[in-house]
Design an enzyme around this catalytic site. Structure first.
Site, PDB file in Angstrom:
ATOM      1  N   PHE A 217       0.816  -1.223   0.000  1.00  0.00           N
ATOM      2  CA  PHE A 217       0.000   0.000   0.000  1.00  0.00           C
ATOM      3  C   PHE A 217       0.842   1.263   0.000  1.00  0.00           C
ATOM      4  O   PHE A 217       0.371   2.333   0.353  1.00  0.00           O
ATOM      5  CB  PHE A 217      -0.990   0.013   1.185  1.00  0.00           C
TER       6      PHE A 217
ATOM      7  N   GLY B  72       0.901  -7.698  -5.243  1.00  0.00           N
ATOM      8  CA  GLY B  72      -0.389  -8.367  -5.184  1.00  0.00           C
ATOM      9  C   GLY B  72      -1.356  -8.073  -6.311  1.00  0.00           C
ATOM     10  O   GLY B  72      -2.290  -8.840  -6.517  1.00  0.00           O
TER      11      GLY B  72
ATOM     12  N   ASN C 274      -5.976  -7.326 -17.770  1.00  0.00           N
ATOM     13  CA  ASN C 274      -6.530  -8.607 -17.325  1.00  0.00           C
ATOM     14  C   ASN C 274      -7.734  -8.287 -16.448  1.00  0.00           C
ATOM     15  O   ASN C 274      -7.589  -7.947 -15.275  1.00  0.00           O
ATOM     16  CB  ASN C 274      -5.478  -9.401 -16.538  1.00  0.00           C
TER      17      ASN C 274
ATOM     18  N   GLU D  12      -4.750   3.043  -7.672  1.00  0.00           N
ATOM     19  CA  GLU D  12      -5.185   4.074  -6.729  1.00  0.00           C
ATOM     20  C   GLU D  12      -6.536   4.684  -7.083  1.00  0.00           C
ATOM     21  O   GLU D  12      -7.244   5.156  -6.199  1.00  0.00           O
ATOM     22  CB  GLU D  12      -4.129   5.186  -6.605  1.00  0.00           C
TER      23      GLU D  12
HETATM   24 MO1  MOS Z   1       1.498   3.466  -3.964  1.00  0.00          MO
HETATM   25  S1  MOS Z   1       0.844   4.573  -2.342  1.00  0.00           S
HETATM   26  O1  MOS Z   1       2.418   4.561  -4.876  1.00  0.00           O
HETATM   27  O2  MOS Z   1       2.338   2.109  -3.368  1.00  0.00           O
END
Ligand code: MOS
Length: 750
Positions: free
Chosen positions: A252, A479, A643, A717
């Protein structure tokens, strides 16, 4: 089973690493088997501001199994880079000076790493870590942004002056008095607490020296950057640092930069002359790998009675550490998301005794859109205009910030189809007007956007004489399915069956990848792989057309096409030969091409963003104030989707994160001691399955020829941004209560 070649992109493909992951055979950084391993445990400061007067290692050193205790007094002196470590001229995660870990006695924040204990076993190291005695000279900490607000300053440090969009944060356009002249206005303040990334996988490093060469198994979102950073810190050539990071168990944003632990692990490994594993414990994760910064934002909006915006004023202040200026695009979105001719944005930082924050899912935009889209909703209610209609009326046909056309934009289609799927027309306008027994029903909408970042990246493609191919880059996969996506991109560009192509990622011996962040991996590394594949095809075809033994001898590239790993004449498909035939005839085992893929000047001609909309329904218990999200429909236009199977999962995963931001996530600071009081997953809440309803997501198809060779904008994002606003807007619709301080917990609704 395998999709036909031409359709490789866009069809649902299973994750190539799915089986490895569910069977536990995918190796994460701390799971590699290394012989003769010793274990390191970090010792953290218990004050937030001051200096270490003395640190006593004796008891720890004499504890069973202990090999070494390193503190600022006996750790090797290393050289932390003053400037950002960039592999290229990429400017997104702009890092200043790192925390000079174990270099001096200064305490900048509470739970700062101040020593490492190395022992034969983890348990022995954990025990001995409790025996290190420290005496401090303590000063009063400053950890409250509000208390320090008077000392807010504009970002100063070089690149930091310009957040990742490359556009300055302080901008004013049009009539600067427009807000005070507007017929209807909203002027409110929105607060977002510190949030902690909390990926499943803990930050971990196994460091090992062989002579003066360093090998690290490290959890990182940017393999070449970790390599370059460690090389600088230890003063050795980059080629003497080997970083291995095949899988990342969620991040993240938390692993965008190397923190103290890989440096400490390498120091420790050198000191004990053995490989050392250092895993940052969950409670230490709250203080040692950044966080979404605490922000306070003022948003003023002005509009005419027709609901058209005439003024946007967005002033954001974010907290940063004493030793670095962390910046993100907090206010920038207000300049381009809606069509207001007049706009003022301002961005300030406030220092505190905290660790440096770091990008966390939709950094800047997530926080900024929460404020902006909440305020727009408030204005819509004031005008008695449907919130969706309000957004449609203020749709920006062009980027008013840089005055460029959008390379593509399907936001209106996201609104239209999203509303239809969601059943927005069943919604009644008045707050508290929809009820089901004791539950107040709320429906909210919010817009999302995220820039398309294409960064320089390198890749290699190799075609083998056994009829297979491999595509390579050092990119991480935290992931989203990058292992799978890169294979798909390779198969399509090489015109080979998907089953014949594999990807290789996550190792610094592979071509330098861009950061696995900023939603830019497909656009950047994907483009590099695409170009490398086309380059190797050109080489292969030349071997055929210049060879009298080839059925394609004398043909031009224009006359030839490829399918299933075979070149043939467009006007006579029977005349052709496979890549493998060509290689075998030339006695070659393989042929390869490497490229460094760069963005062009498209960002001077177009504004490039993914856009979307979240439609969200929730119910609030009228007596208890508890909130449950019951439905979410998210529509996104993000260029070409590589995908769909993993992409939909990425969007709904982002929505889950956004629900956490909206309703649960808050890192609580005790300002008296400057210490985080809820540094555990028992007290820092993230959504679990029971908190999440069935989530629906769809993509609006976009053919964008401008963004990059693949036409992909990235989706990591855009999935997350806007969710918190959609929740806040739905909570208002349900209850008539406008909550401007995240998270929206039941105490705020009672
Ligand atoms: Mo993202 S917050 O650029 O891993």
């Amino acid at each position: 089973m395998n999709p036909a070649v031409k359709a490789a992109i866009g069809k649902p493909v299973e994750r190539v690493d799915g089986r490895l992951k569910v069977t536990g055979s995918a190796r994460y950084a701390a799971e590699f088997k290394v012989a003769n391993l010793a274990h390191g445990v970090l010792v953290m400061s218990t004050i937030a501001n001051g200096t270490i007067r003395s640190i006593d290692r004796k008891a720890a050193l004499s504890a069973p199994g202990v090999l070494e205790v390193l503190t600022h007094l006996n750790a090797p002196r290393v050289r932390f880079p003053e400037r950002p470590q960039t592999v290229d001229d990429y400017v997104a995660p702009v890092f200043g000076r790192s925390l000079p870990v174990l270099q001096d006695n200064t305490i900048y924040f509470n739970s700062q790493p101040i020593a490492v204990v190395v022992a034969e076993t983890l348990e022995q190291a954990e025990h001995a870590a409790t025996l290190v005695r420290v005496v401090y000279d303590e000063r009063k900490p400053a950890t409250s942004l509000e208390a320090e607000m008077a000392r807010a300053f504009p970002p100063q440090e070089g690149l930091m002056k310009e957040p990742p969009t490359g556009r300055p944060a302080d901008v004013a356009r049009g009539d600067l008095q427009a807000l005070s002249k507007a017929e209807v206005t909203i002027d409110e303040t929105y607060t977002i607490p510190i949030e902690t990334h909390n990926p499943m996988e803990l930050l971990s490093t196994i460091a090992q020296w062989t002579d003066n060469k360093l090998t690290v198994h490290d959890k990182t979102q940017w393999v070449p950057n970790t390599q370059g950073y460690l090389a600088t810190v230890f003063g050795i050539p980059e080629t003497d640092v080997h970083v291995i990071s095949p899988f990342v168990g969620g991040a993240f944003g938390s692993s965008l930069r190397p923190w103290a632990h890989p440096v400490v692990a390498a120091m420790a490994a050198r000191a004990v002359r053995r490989p050392v594993k250092l895993v940052v414990a969950r409670n230490q994760m709250f203080t040692s790998h950044g966080h979404r910064p605490y922000t306070v934002q003022r948003v003023g909006l002005g509009a005419g009675r027709d609901g058209r915006l005439t003024a946007i004023v967005h002033e954001g202040t974010a907290q940063t550490s004493l030793y670095e200026e962390n910046t993100e695009a907090l206010v920038n979105v207000s300049r381009m998301l809606y069509a207001s001719p007049n706009c003022i944005t301002k961005y300030r930082l406030v220092r505190g005794n905290i660790q440096t924050p770091l990008y966390m899912r939709g950094p800047g935009e997530s926080s900024g859109v929460f404020a902006l889209d909440s305020a727009l909703d408030e204005l819509a209610y004031k005008l008695k205009i449907d919130p969706l209609e309000m957004r449609i009326r203020n749709h920006a046909g062009r980027d008013l910030d840089n005055n460029l056309p959008f390379s593509s934009k399907s936001l209106l289609e996201c609104y239209r189809r999203g509303a239809e799927k969601f059943g927005w027309s069943r919604r009644t306008l008045e707050p508290r007007s929809m009820r089901d027994g004791r539950y107040l029903i709320g429906m909210g909408v919010a817009t999302t956007t995220y820039p398309m970042y294409r960064m320089p990246a390198a890749a290699r493609a190799r075609v083998l004489s056994d009829g297979t191919a491999v595509v390579q880059s050092s990119a991480s996969d935290m992931g989203p399915g990058t292992w799978t996506t890169m294979k798909i991109i390779g198969a399509e560009a090489l015109a080979m069956d998907l089953s014949r192509v594999r990807s290789e990622l996550g190792d610094s011996i592979l071509p330098k990848a861009s950061v696995h962040g900023g939603s830019g991996t497909t656009a950047s590394v994907g483009s590099a792989i695409h170009e490398a594949c086309l380059a190797v095809q050109v080489k292969l075809l030349a071997l055929a057309t210049k060879d009298s033994r080839s059925p394609l001898n004398g043909s031009t590239a224009e006359q030839v096409t490829a399918e299933n790993g075979r070149f043939f004449l467009k006007n006579d498909p029977s005349r052709g030969e496979t890549y493998a035939d060509i290689l075998r005839r030339n006695n070659m085992d393989s042929i390869e091409a490497s490229v460094e893929s760069m963005p062009g000047d498209e960002n001077k001609k177009f504004s490039m963003h993914a856009f979307g909309a979240h439609f969200l329904e929730l119910r609030v218990d009228a007596e208890l104030g508890s909130v449950r999200v019951t439905r979410v429909v998210t529509g996104v236009g993000a260029g070409r989707i590589m995908n769909e199977k993993t992409a939909i999962s990425q969007i709904t995963g982002g929505v889950v994160g956004g629900i956490g931001m909206a309703l649960m996530e808050e890192t609580v600071m005790d300002h008296r001691m400057g210490r985080i009081v809820n540094a555990s997953l028992g007290e820092y809440h993230v959504p679990v399955n029971a908190d999440i309803p069935v989530l629906e997501a769809f993509f609006v198809e976009e053919h964008d020829e401008h963004v990059n060779p693949l036409g992909a904008k990235g989706i990591g994002e855009v999935s997350y941004v806007g969710v918190a606003a959609a929740v806040a807007n739905a909570v208002f619709h349900a209850t008539g209560r406008r909550i401007r301080q995240l998270p929206i917990t039941l105490d705020k609704l009672l």
